[in-house]
Scaffold this active site. Sequence first.
Site, PDB file in Angstrom:
ATOM      1  CG  ASP A 299      -2.208  -0.525   1.168  1.00 60.85           C
ATOM      2  OD1 ASP A 299      -2.607  -0.825   0.051  1.00 60.85           O
ATOM      3  OD2 ASP A 299      -2.869  -0.670   2.193  1.00 60.85           O
TER       4      ASP A 299
ATOM      5  CE1 TYR B 288       6.195   3.744   4.111  1.00 61.41           C
ATOM      6  CE2 TYR B 288       6.793   5.245   2.344  1.00 61.41           C
ATOM      7  CZ  TYR B 288       7.108   4.200   3.196  1.00 61.41           C
ATOM      8  OH  TYR B 288       8.354   3.615   3.111  1.00 61.41           O
TER       9      TYR B 288
ATOM     10  CG  PHE C  18       9.546   0.137   0.196  1.00 66.15           C
ATOM     11  CD1 PHE C  18       9.260  -0.321   1.468  1.00 66.15           C
ATOM     12  CD2 PHE C  18       9.375  -0.728  -0.877  1.00 66.15           C
ATOM     13  CE1 PHE C  18       8.814  -1.626   1.670  1.00 66.15           C
ATOM     14  CE2 PHE C  18       8.926  -2.036  -0.678  1.00 66.15           C
ATOM     15  CZ  PHE C  18       8.648  -2.480   0.599  1.00 66.15           C
TER      16      PHE C  18
ATOM     17  CG  HIS D  89       7.792  -6.354   4.294  1.00 63.30           C
ATOM     18  ND1 HIS D  89       8.024  -5.199   5.022  1.00 63.30           N
ATOM     19  CD2 HIS D  89       7.083  -5.970   3.207  1.00 63.30           C
ATOM     20  CE1 HIS D  89       7.484  -4.179   4.403  1.00 63.30           C
ATOM     21  NE2 HIS D  89       6.913  -4.614   3.288  1.00 63.30           N
TER      22      HIS D  89
END
Length: 222
Positions: free
Chosen positions: A65, A67, A78, A188
């Site tokens: 998703d 942020y 990211f 992750h």
Amino acid sequence: MDVKIDESWKKHLADQFEQLYFISLTDFVKKEYKTATVYPPAKFIFRAFDLTPFNEVKVVILGQDPYINQGEAMGLSFSVPDGTRLPPSLQNIYKEVESEFGEKMIHKSGDLTRWAQQGVLLLNASLTVRAHLSNSHQGRGWEEFTSAAISALSREREHIVFMLWGNYARQKGAHIDRSKHLVLESAHPSPFSAQSGFFGNGHFRKANQYLEEHGEKPIDWL
């Protein structure tokens, strides 16, 4: 909504824009932007595609998703705007880059535009999200659209590196022809899982080695 997407991607995804799921998705997203706080800013929804044209993609880094906090989402997985405090996952990504290359990051900014411009497609599975509500736009059609993008790259290109971090990203691996591309999988980089296989995965060096073996210029990750 004034959105930008590179012409090369428009060509390769043209069939998606005409499908019923995408028309429904577009209606939903427009209503959300009118009635709620949604990230990223509307003009940046397709920014990953706009900064990294189809034929220039060398590496794909898949997020989940955008942020969910104000001032962070900028249309690249990211990545956060220059001057914004680095989110924990990005801090861990930078730690891994520094560990692999034995050097400190030259760029302390969390803005990963410099990676995108070198051919790193920073793609979230869902391209929009409501403020403070993770996963709020999942199941609306974005996953189908981004899977189509990955399938197009897999089918029509060769020798791309796909970095799939975490179980959610790994599911996208079903759309990738591993006989033509390099698929790197690990935990992750979030603080909850980075110690379980993200740290020490060697993905950034492995990507550069693979690119060089196939005649491509490596990525300057630092």
